[in-house]
Design a protein around this motif. Structure first.
Motif, PDB file in Angstrom:
ATOM      1  N   LEU A 146      -0.283   0.911   9.794  1.00  0.00           N
ATOM      2  CA  LEU A 146      -0.770   2.285   9.608  1.00  0.00           C
ATOM      3  C   LEU A 146       0.171   3.344  10.175  1.00  0.00           C
ATOM      4  O   LEU A 146       0.396   4.371   9.516  1.00  0.00           O
ATOM      5  CB  LEU A 146      -2.174   2.425  10.187  1.00  0.00           C
ATOM      6  N   PRO A 147       0.749   3.202  11.379  1.00  0.00           N
ATOM      7  CA  PRO A 147       1.670   4.239  11.862  1.00  0.00           C
ATOM      8  C   PRO A 147       2.891   4.448  10.960  1.00  0.00           C
ATOM      9  O   PRO A 147       3.306   5.594  10.729  1.00  0.00           O
ATOM     10  CB  PRO A 147       2.078   3.725  13.250  1.00  0.00           C
ATOM     11  N   PHE A 148       3.458   3.380  10.435  1.00  0.00           N
ATOM     12  CA  PHE A 148       4.614   3.522   9.543  1.00  0.00           C
ATOM     13  C   PHE A 148       4.218   4.185   8.225  1.00  0.00           C
ATOM     14  O   PHE A 148       4.950   5.033   7.694  1.00  0.00           O
ATOM     15  CB  PHE A 148       5.250   2.157   9.294  1.00  0.00           C
ATOM     16  N   LEU A 149       3.056   3.806   7.697  1.00  0.00           N
ATOM     17  CA  LEU A 149       2.574   4.467   6.483  1.00  0.00           C
ATOM     18  C   LEU A 149       2.321   5.948   6.726  1.00  0.00           C
ATOM     19  O   LEU A 149       2.618   6.792   5.863  1.00  0.00           O
ATOM     20  CB  LEU A 149       1.296   3.785   5.993  1.00  0.00           C
ATOM     21  N   SER A 193       0.815  -1.218   0.000  1.00  0.00           N
ATOM     22  CA  SER A 193       0.000   0.000   0.000  1.00  0.00           C
ATOM     23  C   SER A 193       0.847   1.266   0.000  1.00  0.00           C
ATOM     24  O   SER A 193       0.289   2.368   0.006  1.00  0.00           O
ATOM     25  CB  SER A 193      -0.929   0.019   1.225  1.00  0.00           C
ATOM     26  N   VAL A 194       2.165   1.117  -0.004  1.00  0.00           N
ATOM     27  CA  VAL A 194       3.047   2.284   0.109  1.00  0.00           C
ATOM     28  C   VAL A 194       2.897   3.195  -1.097  1.00  0.00           C
ATOM     29  O   VAL A 194       2.800   4.428  -0.960  1.00  0.00           O
ATOM     30  CB  VAL A 194       4.510   1.832   0.288  1.00  0.00           C
ATOM     31  N   GLY A 195       2.894   2.632  -2.293  1.00  0.00           N
ATOM     32  CA  GLY A 195       2.897   3.451  -3.497  1.00  0.00           C
ATOM     33  C   GLY A 195       1.711   4.389  -3.588  1.00  0.00           C
ATOM     34  O   GLY A 195       1.875   5.601  -3.770  1.00  0.00           O
ATOM     35  N   VAL A 196       0.497   3.858  -3.444  1.00  0.00           N
ATOM     36  CA  VAL A 196      -0.695   4.698  -3.574  1.00  0.00           C
ATOM     37  C   VAL A 196      -0.787   5.698  -2.428  1.00  0.00           C
ATOM     38  O   VAL A 196      -1.232   6.846  -2.628  1.00  0.00           O
ATOM     39  CB  VAL A 196      -1.950   3.807  -3.662  1.00  0.00           C
ATOM     40  N   CYS A 197      -0.338   5.321  -1.238  1.00  0.00           N
ATOM     41  CA  CYS A 197      -0.374   6.255  -0.105  1.00  0.00           C
ATOM     42  C   CYS A 197       0.590   7.421  -0.318  1.00  0.00           C
ATOM     43  O   CYS A 197       0.235   8.585  -0.075  1.00  0.00           O
ATOM     44  CB  CYS A 197      -0.031   5.519   1.186  1.00  0.00           C
TER      45      CYS A 197
END
Length: 316
Positions: free
Chosen positions: A204-207, A104-108
């Motif tokens: 979620l916290p890391f994102l 999910s990293v890219g879209v976030c």
């Protein structure tokens, strides 16, 4: 009369036609004499009333939103209890963690970068007219750390991961795969729900931290290249305005949002009914309810974390 009935006080038992009928002697309010009423008819009326009540309750079912809301609370309690007891399926947890986090990293990051640049356009235009160029970085840093980064990240994860959770568990429910797990002696909460909740709360916290960094970087680059506000000025202003509690509050918010997304999506999935149509409705409803829960929790946490007059911009 006495040959047909045996006299008892205050009841008469008549055995004509071999049936027992209870007669009650009650005072007559008009002349003070006793009058006779049949208790059998009253008992039949009472029985008919209770039968009607039982029939009504057997046909009545609580509204769907009510028992689905209760299922969220019950599922959250089960996850907490099972986690405290150490009932974790580590392999599924690591798989879900990879799904929620790295995938999910890219879209976030992309969403956070463009949101940051959009806010930079509005802030820099107005602050430059007032001669407050040194306050741009501080305002952006506070906005991103306290509100934008955790909320934007949670919205993206709710749309990407929460919908997948609801669709998967809903499909398993309507195809009776969850019943198969119970027959095999596996608790569906341990195998399906708890790994997803833990993965969401951890990732979620890391994102959010990564989205905050990318958002500030894109804002600084846009302000320097388009509006002539130096990157050093923005970063120095952000450093002066930010406090450790701002980052900690963002981490706490993101964990709460992750729990809301995962529990609501899983609860809506395991309560799916009606085949493929029910799966689609549960997926849509899970995302909507998750977003509403995120906004409500954001207001409640912001009200608790940031009370009174702020002084973060005094040092700028």
């Amino acid at each position: 009369m006495q040959s047909a009935c045996q006299l008892h006080s205050p009841l008469f038992f008549c055995d004509s036609n071999r049936e027992e009928t209870k007669l009650a002697a009650v005072p007559n309010t008009d002349d003070g004499h006793l009058s006779v009423s049949t208790l059998g008819e009253e008992a039949n009326n009472n029985n008919a009333f209770f039968v009607e009540v039982d029939t009504w309750f057997s046909k009545w079912s609580p509204p769907r939103y009510l028992w689905r809301g209760l299922s969220v609370l019950i599922l959250a309690g089960q996850v907490i209890i099972r986690t405290m007891k150490g009932k974790l399926h580590w392999r599924n947890t690591l798989q879900q963690l990879e799904r929620v986090g790295p995938k999910s990293v890219g879209v976030c990051l992309l969403t956070s970068a463009f949101v940051g640049m959009a806010f930079t356009i509005q802030f820099v235009r107005e602050f430059t007219r007032l001669g407050l160029n040194r306050a741009v970085g501080g305002v952006l840093a506070l906005a991103f750390s306290r509100e934008l980064s955790p909320v934007v990240t949670s919205i993206v994860v709710a749309g990407r991961v929460g919908s997948a959770f609801a669709a998967e568990l809903g499909t398993m429910q309507v195809s009776e795969q969850t019943d198969t797990l119970r027959v095999l002696g596996t608790n569906p909460v341990d195998y399906l729900v708890t790994p997803r909740v833990i993965a969401s709360c951890v990732a979620l916290p890391f994102l959010t931290l990564m989205c905050f960094t990318v958002g500030m970087a894109s804002s600084a680059l846009l302000a320097d290249s388009v509006y002539g506000v130096s990157i050093n000025i923005i970063l120095d202003s952000a450093q002066r305005a930010l406090r450790p509690w701002d980052i900690i509050s963002a981490m706490i918010k993101s964990q709460v949002f992750g729990a809301i997304i995962s529990i609501v999506s899983c609860a809506w999935g395991v309560t799916t009914m009606g085949g493929a149509k029910g799966v689609g409705e549960s997926t849509t409803s899970a995302v909507v309810i998750s977003l509403v829960g995120i906004f409500i929790a954001d207001f409640a946490l912001s009200y608790c974390f940031f009370q009174g007059a702020g002084d973060s911009l005094k040092k700028l």
